[in-house]
Motif scaffolding. Sequence first.
Motif, PDB file in Angstrom:
ATOM      1  N   GLY A   7       0.811  -1.216   0.000  1.00 57.02           N
ATOM      2  CA  GLY A   7       0.000   0.000   0.000  1.00 57.02           C
ATOM      3  C   GLY A   7       0.843   1.264   0.000  1.00 57.02           C
ATOM      4  O   GLY A   7       0.372   2.335   0.380  1.00 57.02           O
ATOM      5  N   ALA A   8       2.089   1.157  -0.416  1.00 60.30           N
ATOM      6  CA  ALA A   8       3.027   2.281  -0.321  1.00 60.30           C
ATOM      7  C   ALA A   8       3.140   3.048  -1.637  1.00 60.30           C
ATOM      8  O   ALA A   8       2.842   2.519  -2.708  1.00 60.30           O
ATOM      9  N   ILE A   9       3.592   4.293  -1.535  1.00 62.05           N
ATOM     10  CA  ILE A   9       3.894   5.101  -2.720  1.00 62.05           C
ATOM     11  C   ILE A   9       5.393   4.979  -3.002  1.00 62.05           C
ATOM     12  O   ILE A   9       6.217   5.301  -2.138  1.00 62.05           O
ATOM     13  N   PRO A  10       5.789   4.504  -4.182  1.00 59.33           N
ATOM     14  CA  PRO A  10       7.222   4.373  -4.493  1.00 59.33           C
ATOM     15  C   PRO A  10       7.830   5.750  -4.759  1.00 59.33           C
ATOM     16  O   PRO A  10       7.199   6.610  -5.381  1.00 59.33           O
ATOM     17  N   ARG A  11       9.078   5.992  -4.287  1.00 58.12           N
ATOM     18  CA  ARG A  11       9.691   7.309  -4.503  1.00 58.12           C
ATOM     19  C   ARG A  11      11.122   7.241  -5.015  1.00 58.12           C
ATOM     20  O   ARG A  11      11.541   8.072  -5.808  1.00 58.12           O
ATOM     21  N   ASN A  40      -1.872   1.731  -3.409  1.00 60.62           N
ATOM     22  CA  ASN A  40      -1.891   2.890  -2.530  1.00 60.62           C
ATOM     23  C   ASN A  40      -3.308   3.202  -2.049  1.00 60.62           C
ATOM     24  O   ASN A  40      -3.527   3.517  -0.885  1.00 60.62           O
ATOM     25  N   MET A  41      -4.292   3.082  -2.933  1.00 59.24           N
ATOM     26  CA  MET A  41      -5.686   3.357  -2.534  1.00 59.24           C
ATOM     27  C   MET A  41      -6.209   2.311  -1.548  1.00 59.24           C
ATOM     28  O   MET A  41      -7.076   2.602  -0.729  1.00 59.24           O
ATOM     29  N   LEU A  42      -5.684   1.090  -1.634  1.00 56.82           N
ATOM     30  CA  LEU A  42      -6.169   0.018  -0.761  1.00 56.82           C
ATOM     31  C   LEU A  42      -5.738   0.208   0.685  1.00 56.82           C
ATOM     32  O   LEU A  42      -6.276  -0.412   1.600  1.00 56.82           O
ATOM     33  N   CYS A  43      -4.753   1.060   0.897  1.00 57.47           N
ATOM     34  CA  CYS A  43      -4.245   1.364   2.230  1.00 57.47           C
ATOM     35  C   CYS A  43      -5.378   1.644   3.220  1.00 57.47           C
ATOM     36  O   CYS A  43      -5.323   1.229   4.363  1.00 57.47           O
ATOM     37  N   ILE A  94      13.885  -0.773  -4.173  1.00 54.96           N
ATOM     38  CA  ILE A  94      12.886   0.292  -4.258  1.00 54.96           C
ATOM     39  C   ILE A  94      12.609   0.811  -2.851  1.00 54.96           C
ATOM     40  O   ILE A  94      12.576   0.031  -1.900  1.00 54.96           O
ATOM     41  N   LEU A  95      12.457   2.114  -2.745  1.00 55.81           N
ATOM     42  CA  LEU A  95      12.092   2.723  -1.465  1.00 55.81           C
ATOM     43  C   LEU A  95      10.841   3.559  -1.674  1.00 55.81           C
ATOM     44  O   LEU A  95      10.712   4.259  -2.687  1.00 55.81           O
ATOM     45  N   GLY A  96       9.942   3.473  -0.718  1.00 55.31           N
ATOM     46  CA  GLY A  96       8.718   4.256  -0.799  1.00 55.31           C
ATOM     47  C   GLY A  96       8.233   4.620   0.578  1.00 55.31           C
ATOM     48  O   GLY A  96       8.945   4.427   1.574  1.00 55.31           O
ATOM     49  N   GLU A  97       7.011   5.165   0.612  1.00 58.53           N
ATOM     50  CA  GLU A  97       6.473   5.652   1.880  1.00 58.53           C
ATOM     51  C   GLU A  97       5.034   5.179   2.060  1.00 58.53           C
ATOM     52  O   GLU A  97       4.275   5.104   1.097  1.00 58.53           O
ATOM     53  N   ALA A  98       4.690   4.885   3.310  1.00 55.49           N
ATOM     54  CA  ALA A  98       3.299   4.595   3.669  1.00 55.49           C
ATOM     55  C   ALA A  98       2.975   5.401   4.919  1.00 55.49           C
ATOM     56  O   ALA A  98       3.857   5.597   5.769  1.00 55.49           O
ATOM     57  N   PRO A  99       1.725   5.876   5.029  1.00 52.95           N
ATOM     58  CA  PRO A  99       1.349   6.606   6.245  1.00 52.95           C
ATOM     59  C   PRO A  99       1.667   5.756   7.471  1.00 52.95           C
ATOM     60  O   PRO A  99       1.421   4.546   7.462  1.00 52.95           O
TER      61      PRO A  99
END
Length: 323
Positions: free
Chosen positions: A80-84, A200-203, A134-139
């Motif tokens: 559920g993360a956004i890749p950055r 990401n939306m499924l988060c 890959i690195l990303g972020e999740a709330p």
Amino acid sequence: MSSAMASEFDLIARFFTRPAPNAVLGVGDDAALLAPTPGTELVVSSDMLVAERHFFPDADPYLLGHKALAVNLSDLAAMGAIPRWTTLSLALPDVDEAWLAEFSRGFFELADAYNVSLVGGDTTRGPLNLCVTILGEAPTGRALRRSGAKVNDGIWVSGDLGAAALGVRYLAGQIMLDAADAALCQGRLHRPEPRVVLGNMLCCVAHAAIDISDGLLADLGHILECSRVGAEIEFDRLPVHPVLAAKRADPLVRRCLLAGGDDYELCFTAPPDRDRAILAVAHAAGVPLSRIGRITAASGLRLLDGEGREMNIGERGFDHFAD
Ligand code: ADP
Ligand code: MG
């Protein structure tokens, strides 16, 4: 002693140095500098693709560049993360500029599509080997884990299943396909589309998620094990790729659907009262979602046919089901 290639710096500058708008400092120093968004957790994953084992050495380098990043993006989508940010480590048998140009074109095309910055890596001589991190972020606290499934959750699958695995069987000469169907299956196999936006939306709506890289039964099995629950799956509800639809009674096609692998769709669970929210997500993400079963308190995975009878999936279990 350094094992760097003679023209390593030149190669990096020409093929792998691009503006990295997401980074404080990108390629070219001893390390990159990243500033994570406050209120998020860093989500990190690596995948290695080894020639002979994961792909043929003469594989199309453009498609390899795409796939090396796509399989990593798929792992982040499943959290559920956004890749950055991404790093790319390459072992290359020789310096083939045409190969590198095509590989980096495939890699950056996908990176650009999801606003991912290449911030570093390593380049060395050796048997062809591609490793992407890959690195990303999740709330904070909201990433989707395999351990989150609850009894009575609906079990959902994105897109459709089986085409990539059928493509593998076709290449191995195990099944005949007409040219159009073969092309569709090859496309799915070589050019998987990671479900980044959907993940990401499924988060906010899902309890647990995984990406289907080893086949539905095996990957759903990981959710069941980590969540200490069981599942009932209705075979007739599985979303079947159109090429497989007419052939679904064929045991080989059935294996592709259930145990095929390389689909890179998402399998997730969500509370039964969220069906409407999930269908809204499907609409917003532009990806069909199918509810294929439910989570049960009884352990194990039961596969049911159209009449509710349990189907035999073989005594040796899911891991051997693909044999
Ligand atoms: P070091 O010797 O300090 O490890 P390198 O010479 O290996 O540094 O790499 C120089 C810079 O180029 C570093 O910023 C590194 O992250 C980057 N780099 C090396 N290979 C790649 C690659 N294939 N793609 C992107 N960046 C790379
Ligand atoms: Mg280095």
